[in-house]
Every structure is written in C-alpha cells, then in structure tokens.
Design a protein around this motif. Structure first.
Motif, mmCIF file in Angstrom:
data_model
loop_
_atom_site.group_PDB
_atom_site.id
_atom_site.type_symbol
_atom_site.label_atom_id
_atom_site.label_comp_id
_atom_site.label_asym_id
_atom_site.label_seq_id
_atom_site.Cartn_x
_atom_site.Cartn_y
_atom_site.Cartn_z
ATOM 1 N N ILE A 268 0.857 -1.200 0.000
ATOM 2 C CA ILE A 268 0.000 0.000 0.000
ATOM 3 C C ILE A 268 0.889 1.245 0.000
ATOM 4 N N VAL A 269 0.560 2.212 -0.851
ATOM 5 C CA VAL A 269 1.204 3.532 -0.802
ATOM 6 C C VAL A 269 0.098 4.574 -0.873
ATOM 7 N N ASN A 270 0.132 5.518 0.033
ATOM 8 C CA ASN A 270 -0.862 6.603 0.071
ATOM 9 C C ASN A 270 -2.295 6.073 -0.070
ATOM 10 N N GLY A 271 -2.549 4.968 0.596
ATOM 11 C CA GLY A 271 -3.905 4.419 0.631
ATOM 12 C C GLY A 271 -4.258 3.525 -0.554
ATOM 13 N N LEU A 272 -3.420 3.465 -1.572
ATOM 14 C CA LEU A 272 -3.716 2.626 -2.743
ATOM 15 C C LEU A 272 -3.106 1.248 -2.532
ATOM 16 N N GLU A 273 -3.977 0.241 -2.543
ATOM 17 C CA GLU A 273 -3.549 -1.108 -2.174
ATOM 18 C C GLU A 273 -3.487 -2.050 -3.375
ATOM 19 N N ALA A 274 -2.419 -2.826 -3.434
ATOM 20 C CA ALA A 274 -2.274 -3.841 -4.482
ATOM 21 C C ALA A 274 -3.441 -4.828 -4.401
ATOM 22 N N HIS A 275 -3.907 -5.276 -5.551
ATOM 23 C CA HIS A 275 -4.990 -6.261 -5.575
ATOM 24 C C HIS A 275 -4.970 -6.935 -6.929
ATOM 25 N N ASP A 276 -5.489 -8.160 -7.023
ATOM 26 C CA ASP A 276 -5.542 -8.912 -8.275
ATOM 27 C C ASP A 276 -4.202 -8.789 -9.004
ATOM 28 N N ASN A 277 -4.220 -8.232 -10.222
ATOM 29 C CA ASN A 277 -2.954 -8.073 -10.933
ATOM 30 C C ASN A 277 -2.465 -6.624 -10.927
ATOM 31 N N VAL A 278 -2.865 -5.892 -9.902
ATOM 32 C CA VAL A 278 -2.417 -4.507 -9.739
ATOM 33 C C VAL A 278 -1.405 -4.471 -8.599
ATOM 34 N N TYR A 279 -0.253 -3.844 -8.843
ATOM 35 C CA TYR A 279 0.806 -3.828 -7.826
ATOM 36 C C TYR A 279 1.606 -2.534 -7.898
ATOM 37 N N TRP A 280 2.482 -2.373 -6.911
ATOM 38 C CA TRP A 280 3.404 -1.237 -6.887
ATOM 39 C C TRP A 280 4.725 -1.673 -7.504
ATOM 40 N N GLU A 281 5.066 -1.045 -8.606
ATOM 41 C CA GLU A 281 6.324 -1.332 -9.299
ATOM 42 C C GLU A 281 7.362 -0.290 -8.887
ATOM 43 N N ILE A 282 8.602 -0.738 -8.737
ATOM 44 C CA ILE A 282 9.673 0.171 -8.301
ATOM 45 C C ILE A 282 10.571 0.475 -9.489
ATOM 46 N N LEU A 283 10.593 1.739 -9.860
ATOM 47 C CA LEU A 283 11.344 2.178 -11.039
ATOM 48 C C LEU A 283 12.363 3.233 -10.648
ATOM 49 N N VAL A 284 13.389 3.373 -11.477
ATOM 50 C CA VAL A 284 14.339 4.478 -11.324
ATOM 51 C C VAL A 284 14.431 5.185 -12.663
ATOM 52 N N GLU A 285 14.293 6.506 -12.625
ATOM 53 C CA GLU A 285 14.405 7.297 -13.847
ATOM 54 C C GLU A 285 15.726 8.051 -13.834
ATOM 55 N N TYR A 286 16.541 7.802 -14.859
ATOM 56 C CA TYR A 286 17.834 8.486 -14.963
ATOM 57 C C TYR A 286 17.672 9.837 -15.643
ATOM 58 N N LYS A 287 18.695 10.677 -15.486
ATOM 59 C CA LYS A 287 18.661 12.048 -16.021
ATOM 60 C C LYS A 287 18.411 12.072 -17.526
ATOM 61 N N ASN A 288 18.906 11.057 -18.251
ATOM 62 C CA ASN A 288 18.715 11.017 -19.706
ATOM 63 C C ASN A 288 17.338 10.482 -20.095
ATOM 64 N N GLY A 289 16.484 10.258 -19.095
ATOM 65 C CA GLY A 289 15.122 9.819 -19.389
ATOM 66 C C GLY A 289 14.922 8.316 -19.366
ATOM 67 N N THR A 290 16.026 7.563 -19.333
ATOM 68 C CA THR A 290 15.895 6.103 -19.282
ATOM 69 C C THR A 290 15.237 5.690 -17.973
ATOM 70 N N ILE A 291 14.284 4.774 -18.080
ATOM 71 C CA ILE A 291 13.616 4.271 -16.881
ATOM 72 C C ILE A 291 13.923 2.791 -16.735
ATOM 73 N N ILE A 292 14.404 2.398 -15.569
ATOM 74 C CA ILE A 292 14.660 0.985 -15.328
ATOM 75 C C ILE A 292 13.779 0.491 -14.179
ATOM 76 N N ARG A 293 13.579 -0.810 -14.160
ATOM 77 C CA ARG A 293 12.837 -1.470 -13.096
ATOM 78 C C ARG A 293 13.894 -2.057 -12.180
ATOM 79 N N THR A 294 13.859 -1.768 -10.908
ATOM 80 C CA THR A 294 14.899 -2.308 -10.020
ATOM 81 C C THR A 294 14.805 -3.833 -9.997
ATOM 82 N N ASN A 295 15.956 -4.494 -9.887
ATOM 83 C CA ASN A 295 15.918 -5.962 -9.858
ATOM 84 C C ASN A 295 15.914 -6.512 -8.440
#
Ligand code: B12
Length: 119
Positions: free
Chosen positions: A71-98
């Motif tokens: 849960i983040v700010n009251g929004l709770e994971a359910h079914d196939n909805v979840y909180w994904e952890i990403l990092v956005e670099y200065k050049n705009g590249t977005i990665i998913r943490t492993n």
C-alpha cells in the motif's frame, strides 16, 4: 588497520526524489527523501513517512526477498495490480529495479518512482 580505507568519510546518505505515480488516474506526487549512508530505499521511505503524514506505506514480510510493498498513500495492491519500483535516470531512461525496497540502495540525486500499475 587503516579504517579510512573502508570508511572514507563519505558518510552522507543519498538525497533522492521519490515520486508516487498512479498510472490509472495519472495522479502523481513527488517528495524529497533521504537514505542513510549506503542505506535502503525502505529506510528513506520510513524516514519520509515519519516526517510527512501525506506519505504513507505498508509492506508484507517475505523471508526470501524482504519487504513487499503493498500500500502507498492508501492505494492497495490487488488482483494483478501492484506497486512497481522504477528508477528514472537524467537522460530519461527508466529501469525497473531488480530487487525490492529493502535491498535497493539509491544513489545520491536518484529519482525513484513507485508506480501503481498492472502486471
Ligand atoms: C511473479 C513475480 C512477481 C509478481 C508477483 C505477483 C504474483 N501474484 O504472481 C509481480 C509482478 C507483482 C512482482 C513484482 C516485483 N518483483 Co517479482 N518476481 C516474480 C517471479 C517471476 C516469480 C515469483 C513466484 O511466483 N514464485 C513462485 C511462488 C509459488 O512462490 P512465492 O514465494 O509465493 O512467490 C511470491 C514472491 O515471489 C512474491 N514476490 C514477487 N516478486 C517479489 C519481489 C519482492 C521484493 C518481494 C518481497 C516479494 C516478491 O510474489 C510471489 C507471489 O505471491 C520472481 C522470479 C522467480 N522466478 O522466482 C520475481 C522476483 C521474486 N521479483 C523480483 C522483483 C525485484 C520484483 C519487484 C521489486 C520489481 C520492481 N522493480 O517493481 C516487484 C515488487 C515490488 C513491490 N511491490 O515490493 C525479484 C526479487 C529479487 C530480490 N532479491 O529482491 C525476483 C527474484 C526476480 C528477479 N529480478 O530476479 N514479481
């Protein structure tokens, strides 16, 4: 033993920005947050939660991979909805943490995005 080799005095944590992004409504909010020296994202999130009541989160415990963000700010994971952890670099590249929030150690000035999304 020369202790400074192991602990060269750079014992500041990382200053990061943490964005909470709900991909279903496009609502997002960004917070400044701070890790301990070589500390985890989890610690930065806990410190932020303690300082700013507008940011809240909950985790469940997983002995293999550490805390699972539910849960983040009251929004709770359910079914196939979840909180994904990403990092956005200065050049705009977005990665998913492993790794999860308990294992991920943000760098100084990093932009971490918690994205409420589907898998
Ligand atoms: C399926 C899966 C998911 C699904 C799980 C939902 C579901 N109900 O199936 C989803 C897509 C939600 C997911 C998310 C994430 N995952 Co994942 N996931 C897997 C995967 C491919 C299989 C897990 C599984 O089903 N095992 C079989 C069942 C029977 O065992 P289980 O113990 O019940 O499995 C549960 C846990 O694995 C848990 N889980 C899954 N991922 C993660 C991640 C973390 C940090 C935690 C605490 C728990 C957890 O969900 C499973 C179902 O309940 C594994 C890799 C693998 N082959 O094992 C990666 C894996 C476990 N995930 C991983 C990661 C990094 C993540 C994310 C952090 C990615 C991200 N950057 O967002 C997120 C979690 C973010 C958060 N909210 O905390 C890593 C963990 C490594 C680590 N040391 O932290 C693994 C090993 C993949 C990898 N990168 O190598 N994941």
């Amino acid at each position: 033993m020369e202790l400074s080799v192991f602990h060269p005095g750079h014992d500041q944590g990382s200053n990061i920005t943490l964005t909470v992004f709900d991909s279903f409504t496009n609502f997002n909010r960004t917070y400044p947050a701070h890790t301990a020296y070589r500390g985890s994202l989890l610690g930065a999130m806990k410190r932020l939660q303690d300082a700013d009541p507008s940011f809240t989160f909950n985790t469940t415990k997983n002995f293999d991979y550490g805390p699972y963000l539910v849960i983040v700010n009251g929004l709770e994971a359910h079914d196939n909805v979840y909180w994904e952890i990403l990092v956005e670099y200065k050049n705009g590249t977005i990665i998913r943490t492993n790794v999860g929030i308990g294992c991920y150690l943000p760098e100084n000035n990093e932009h971490v995005v918690l994205k409420f999304t589907k898998w």
